[in-house]
Write a protein that holds these residues in place. Structure first.
Motif, short mmCIF file in Angstrom:
data_model
loop_
_atom_site.label_atom_id
_atom_site.label_comp_id
_atom_site.label_asym_id
_atom_site.label_seq_id
_atom_site.Cartn_x
_atom_site.Cartn_y
_atom_site.Cartn_z
N ARG A 152 1.95 7.41 -2.99
CA ARG A 152 0.59 7.15 -3.49
C ARG A 152 0.41 7.65 -4.91
O ARG A 152 -0.16 6.96 -5.76
CB ARG A 152 -0.43 7.82 -2.56
CG ARG A 152 -1.87 7.66 -3.00
CD ARG A 152 -2.84 8.32 -2.01
NE ARG A 152 -4.20 8.25 -2.49
CZ ARG A 152 -4.75 9.13 -3.34
NH1 ARG A 152 -4.01 10.17 -3.77
NH2 ARG A 152 -6.01 8.99 -3.74
N ASN A 177 0.86 -1.18 0.00
CA ASN A 177 0.00 0.00 0.00
C ASN A 177 0.90 1.23 0.00
O ASN A 177 2.13 1.13 -0.04
CB ASN A 177 -0.96 -0.01 1.19
CG ASN A 177 -0.23 -0.10 2.53
OD1 ASN A 177 0.95 0.22 2.62
ND2 ASN A 177 -0.93 -0.52 3.56
N THR A 207 -4.36 -3.00 -8.84
CA THR A 207 -4.75 -2.56 -7.50
C THR A 207 -6.17 -2.96 -7.18
O THR A 207 -7.01 -3.14 -8.09
CB THR A 207 -4.61 -1.02 -7.37
OG1 THR A 207 -4.96 -0.63 -6.05
CG2 THR A 207 -5.49 -0.31 -8.37
N ASP A 208 -6.43 -3.12 -5.88
CA ASP A 208 -7.80 -3.34 -5.40
C ASP A 208 -8.34 -2.09 -4.74
O ASP A 208 -9.38 -2.11 -4.09
CB ASP A 208 -7.83 -4.52 -4.43
CG ASP A 208 -6.96 -4.32 -3.20
OD1 ASP A 208 -6.39 -3.22 -3.03
OD2 ASP A 208 -6.84 -5.26 -2.40
N GLY A 209 -7.61 -0.99 -4.90
CA GLY A 209 -8.02 0.27 -4.29
C GLY A 209 -7.20 0.62 -3.07
O GLY A 209 -7.07 1.80 -2.72
N SER A 210 -6.64 -0.38 -2.42
CA SER A 210 -5.80 -0.14 -1.25
C SER A 210 -4.38 -0.64 -1.47
O SER A 210 -3.41 0.07 -1.20
CB SER A 210 -6.40 -0.83 -0.01
OG SER A 210 -7.67 -0.31 0.30
N TYR A 211 -4.25 -1.86 -1.97
CA TYR A 211 -2.95 -2.47 -2.21
C TYR A 211 -2.67 -2.52 -3.71
O TYR A 211 -3.59 -2.56 -4.54
CB TYR A 211 -2.89 -3.88 -1.61
CG TYR A 211 -2.65 -3.87 -0.12
CD1 TYR A 211 -1.37 -4.03 0.41
CD2 TYR A 211 -3.71 -3.68 0.76
CE1 TYR A 211 -1.15 -4.00 1.78
CE2 TYR A 211 -3.50 -3.65 2.14
CZ TYR A 211 -2.22 -3.81 2.63
OH TYR A 211 -2.00 -3.77 3.98
#
Length: 256
Positions: free
Chosen positions: A46, A30, A60-64
């Motif tokens: 980020r 992340n 990505t899954d939105g977080s990782y």
């Protein structure tokens, strides 16, 4: 190489640092983890992660985030365009067909060695090969036969600089982790012109390596044979495998 400060694009360097923060220990990161590993602020990490995902190099899954297949374009382009892997492949395949063992060609990259060519599989279907010895695999130089051969090719002052302040990770109970011990092993590899490593990178795995030199005498890579499952004496490998490795090194010298 060194370049002028005005020619250095810091954004590219930071983006590459984020990409290189992914490895076998951490396949998913992340923003916080990437920032720690790349030496950036969380906000900067980020942005780089999102940009790399937008470009298709990360998923990505939105977080990782994790590496996408697109990153293989770089290794594929290297293997397709570099003369070294193409020049060595026939010799590696011949050695494997002749002995039934696994052979690799390896180059040094910082504190790691990278496998740039591997022999085909000519052993029995049940023979177990060492974990992680795939094309493009990165292994710690201090704990591998090829790494020590390549470090032995450095001038003593250059090797001292390489070793300065470096942490030598313990991978097995047999790994040499003291600077003094590694210096002795490198000195021996320099004197013998080969290196034997037994169960230092992985238990049950032994390897014997020789340098590959070009016509100017510069070491450009290392050639090794990797054996797993049975423990061999160094003297046995010297007698049975070392002449084959030295002969192969002489064969390919004019091609490097």
């Amino acid at each position: 190489m060194s370049i002028a400060k005005a020619d250095f694009i810091e954004g590219i360097a930071k983006g590459m640092a984020v990409l290189e923060s992914f490895d076998t220990e951490r396949q998913r990161l992340n923003a916080t983890l990437a920032a720690e590993r790349a030496g950036l602020t969380r906000a900067a990490a980020r942005r780089h992660l999102l940009t790399l995902a937008h470009l298709g190099y990360l998923e990505t899954d939105g977080s990782y985030f994790w590496m996408a297949p697109k990153v293989l374009r770089f290794s594929g382009s290297y293997l397709a365009s570099s003369r070294l892997p193409r020049a060595l492949q026939p010799t590696l395949n011949r050695l494997a067909a002749q002995t039934g063992e696994s052979f690799s060609a390896v180059v040094l990259d910082g504190e790691e060695v990278v496998i740039v060519a591997r022999s085909g599989s000519y052993g029995t279907p049940t023979r177990v090969l060492a974990y992680g010895l795939h094309l493009g695999a990165r292994l710690p130089a201090h704990a591998t036969s090829t790494g020590r051969v390549l470090l032995a090719a450095m001038a003593p002052a250059q090797f001292t600089q390489w070793l300065k302040g470096r942490h030598l990770a313990r991978l097995t109970p047999r790994t040499v982790t003291q600077a003094r011990g590694l210096r002795q092993l490198i000195a021996r590899a320099r004197k013998d012109d080969y290196c034997f490593a037994s169960e230092e990178h992985e238990l049950g795995v032994q390897a014997l390596a020789v340098p590959l030199r070009d016509m100017q005498g510069h070491t450009v890579a290392a050639l090794n044979v990797v054996l797993s499952g049975t423990r061999y004496q160094e003297e046995t490998l010297q007698r049975e495998m070392l002449p084959l490795l030295f002969e192969a090194a002489r064969e390919v010298r004019s091609l490097l």
